[in-house]
Scaffold this motif. Structure first.
Motif, PDB file in Angstrom:
ATOM      1  N   ASP A  56       0.832  -1.199   0.000  1.00 62.28           N
ATOM      2  CA  ASP A  56       0.000   0.000   0.000  1.00 62.28           C
ATOM      3  C   ASP A  56       0.871   1.256   0.000  1.00 62.28           C
ATOM      4  N   THR A  57       1.928   1.245   0.789  1.00 62.71           N
ATOM      5  CA  THR A  57       2.845   2.392   0.839  1.00 62.71           C
ATOM      6  C   THR A  57       3.520   2.591  -0.510  1.00 62.71           C
ATOM      7  N   LEU A  58       3.917   1.496  -1.146  1.00 64.50           N
ATOM      8  CA  LEU A  58       4.483   1.557  -2.499  1.00 64.50           C
ATOM      9  C   LEU A  58       3.489   2.205  -3.461  1.00 64.50           C
ATOM     10  N   GLN A 130      15.278  13.875   2.810  1.00 66.03           N
ATOM     11  CA  GLN A 130      14.044  14.133   2.083  1.00 66.03           C
ATOM     12  C   GLN A 130      13.321  12.826   1.757  1.00 66.03           C
ATOM     13  N   LYS A 131      14.056  11.811   1.325  1.00 61.48           N
ATOM     14  CA  LYS A 131      13.432  10.530   1.002  1.00 61.48           C
ATOM     15  C   LYS A 131      12.804   9.892   2.235  1.00 61.48           C
ATOM     16  N   ALA A 132      13.460  10.018   3.383  1.00 59.11           N
ATOM     17  CA  ALA A 132      12.906   9.462   4.615  1.00 59.11           C
ATOM     18  C   ALA A 132      11.585  10.134   4.959  1.00 59.11           C
ATOM     19  N   LYS A 133      11.510  11.441   4.764  1.00 54.76           N
ATOM     20  CA  LYS A 133      10.289  12.171   5.085  1.00 54.76           C
ATOM     21  C   LYS A 133       9.168  11.833   4.110  1.00 54.76           C
ATOM     22  N   VAL A 134       9.502  11.709   2.829  1.00 54.60           N
ATOM     23  CA  VAL A 134       8.497  11.322   1.843  1.00 54.60           C
ATOM     24  C   VAL A 134       7.972   9.926   2.154  1.00 54.60           C
ATOM     25  N   LEU A 135       8.876   8.995   2.471  1.00 52.92           N
ATOM     26  CA  LEU A 135       8.482   7.626   2.789  1.00 52.92           C
ATOM     27  C   LEU A 135       7.619   7.587   4.040  1.00 52.92           C
ATOM     28  N   LYS A 136       7.997   8.342   5.053  1.00 53.30           N
ATOM     29  CA  LYS A 136       7.219   8.339   6.298  1.00 53.30           C
ATOM     30  C   LYS A 136       5.830   8.938   6.078  1.00 53.30           C
ATOM     31  N   CYS A 137       5.740   9.947   5.224  1.00 53.82           N
ATOM     32  CA  CYS A 137       4.434  10.545   4.936  1.00 53.82           C
ATOM     33  C   CYS A 137       3.537   9.565   4.187  1.00 53.82           C
ATOM     34  N   ALA A 138       4.102   8.837   3.225  1.00 52.15           N
ATOM     35  CA  ALA A 138       3.321   7.825   2.502  1.00 52.15           C
ATOM     36  C   ALA A 138       2.876   6.723   3.455  1.00 52.15           C
ATOM     37  N   ASP A 139       3.773   6.319   4.333  1.00 48.74           N
ATOM     38  CA  ASP A 139       3.465   5.318   5.365  1.00 48.74           C
ATOM     39  C   ASP A 139       2.321   5.793   6.250  1.00 48.74           C
ATOM     40  N   ARG A 140       2.355   7.059   6.641  1.00 51.34           N
ATOM     41  CA  ARG A 140       1.318   7.584   7.524  1.00 51.34           C
ATOM     42  C   ARG A 140      -0.019   7.739   6.790  1.00 51.34           C
ATOM     43  N   ILE A 141      -0.003   8.094   5.521  1.00 48.84           N
ATOM     44  CA  ILE A 141      -1.246   8.156   4.750  1.00 48.84           C
ATOM     45  C   ILE A 141      -1.911   6.786   4.747  1.00 48.84           C
ATOM     46  N   SER A 142      -1.110   5.733   4.504  1.00 47.31           N
ATOM     47  CA  SER A 142      -1.640   4.371   4.534  1.00 47.31           C
ATOM     48  C   SER A 142      -2.228   4.060   5.905  1.00 47.31           C
ATOM     49  N   ASN A 143      -1.519   4.419   6.951  1.00 47.56           N
ATOM     50  CA  ASN A 143      -1.991   4.143   8.310  1.00 47.56           C
ATOM     51  C   ASN A 143      -3.255   4.927   8.655  1.00 47.56           C
ATOM     52  N   MET A 144      -3.325   6.180   8.204  1.00 47.51           N
ATOM     53  CA  MET A 144      -4.506   6.998   8.491  1.00 47.51           C
ATOM     54  C   MET A 144      -5.726   6.475   7.750  1.00 47.51           C
ATOM     55  N   ILE A 145      -5.555   5.976   6.544  1.00 45.42           N
ATOM     56  CA  ILE A 145      -6.670   5.367   5.822  1.00 45.42           C
ATOM     57  C   ILE A 145      -7.155   4.126   6.572  1.00 45.42           C
ATOM     58  N   SER A 146      -6.201   3.306   7.023  1.00 46.19           N
ATOM     59  CA  SER A 146      -6.554   2.102   7.783  1.00 46.19           C
ATOM     60  C   SER A 146      -7.230   2.446   9.101  1.00 46.19           C
ATOM     61  N   LEU A 147      -6.971   3.633   9.612  1.00 47.67           N
ATOM     62  CA  LEU A 147      -7.561   4.063  10.879  1.00 47.67           C
ATOM     63  C   LEU A 147      -9.088   4.091  10.801  1.00 47.67           C
ATOM     64  N   ASP A 161      -3.681  13.200  16.746  1.00 46.96           N
ATOM     65  CA  ASP A 161      -2.855  14.233  17.383  1.00 46.96           C
ATOM     66  C   ASP A 161      -1.388  14.081  16.962  1.00 46.96           C
ATOM     67  N   GLU A 162      -0.921  12.858  16.943  1.00 48.98           N
ATOM     68  CA  GLU A 162       0.457  12.564  16.540  1.00 48.98           C
ATOM     69  C   GLU A 162       0.693  12.979  15.090  1.00 48.98           C
ATOM     70  N   THR A 163      -0.274  12.695  14.237  1.00 48.41           N
ATOM     71  CA  THR A 163      -0.154  13.047  12.816  1.00 48.41           C
ATOM     72  C   THR A 163      -0.127  14.554  12.641  1.00 48.41           C
TER      73      THR A 163
END
Length: 209
Positions: A56-58, A130-147, A161-163
């Motif tokens: 999903d993150t990919l 920059q790549k770490a931040k982009v990857l973490k943001c994509a990861d969090r989008i996936s997690n927020m959708i799953s939320l 709140d964390e997001t």
């Protein structure tokens, strides 16, 4: 106004062009997908498993127009080091010629033993590439959708709140479109809590204690 560390991405391509397609076709993701299958048995709080979350993150990164080979490969295995017991990091290093770069990026978004969650996110926000931040943001989008499939209101509130505190400034630094999606996801999840009476109930409990 402080100078931004990175140039924020503000445009989002709607369709993959021929150049991007050829670039993507040259990226060998299969060895990394094979490593990620070790996460199939790792259940998620919202259902499903961690292997699906990697895919999903990919997909989210590709959706946002990212065709960087190291970034995409890292997205496929970004939870392996943290969530597979005694995972051998050499498996990533030896996956192909970019393995070391992929592992370096994975380790940037991997929580260290001495870090709590807030320290972990602070580190990426303050010193991440920059790549770490982009990857973490994509990861969090996936997690927020799953939320949306999580029914624990306290968990939802804490995650929103964390997001807001960590991921919104992170996304604003690297990709405005991800920033907008994260805001929308926070709003819908908090609306769910409001419509369910969670905030009213919490306020009553607080006033009566």
């Amino acid at each position: 106004m402080a100078k931004q560390k990175y140039q924020m991405k503000t445009e989002r391509s709607k369709n993959m062009d021929a150049k991007q397609m050829l670039q993507l076709s040259d990226i060998r993701l299969a060895p990394y997908m094979q490593l990620a299958t070790g996460l199939i048995g790792k259940a998620r709080h919202a259902g499903g498993n961690m292997f699906r979350h990697q895919m999903d993150t990919l997909a989210i990164l590709i959706d946002y127009g990212y065709i960087d080979s190291v970034l995409l490969k890292a997205s496929v295995v970004h939870d392996t080091v943290e969530d597979i017991p005694d995972f051998d990091k050499n498996l990533i290093i030896n996956a192909d010629e970019e393995g070391q770069k992929v592992l370096d990026l994975v380790l940037e978004v991997t929580r260290r033993e001495e870090e709590d969650k807030r320290q972990f996110l602070h580190r990426i926000l303050d010193t991440g590439s920059q790549k770490a931040k982009v990857l973490k943001c994509a990861d969090r989008i996936s997690n927020m959708i799953s939320l949306g499939y999580v029914t624990d209101p306290k968990f939802i509130e804490r995650y929103c709140d964390e997001t807001e505190y960590f991921l919104l400034p992170m996304s604003l630094e690297v990709d405005f479109n991800m920033y907008q999606e994260l805001i929308s996801l926070i709003m819908t999840r908090r609306r769910y809590l409001e419509d369910g009476g969670y905030f009213d109930k919490r306020e009553k409990e607080s006033s009566s204690s």
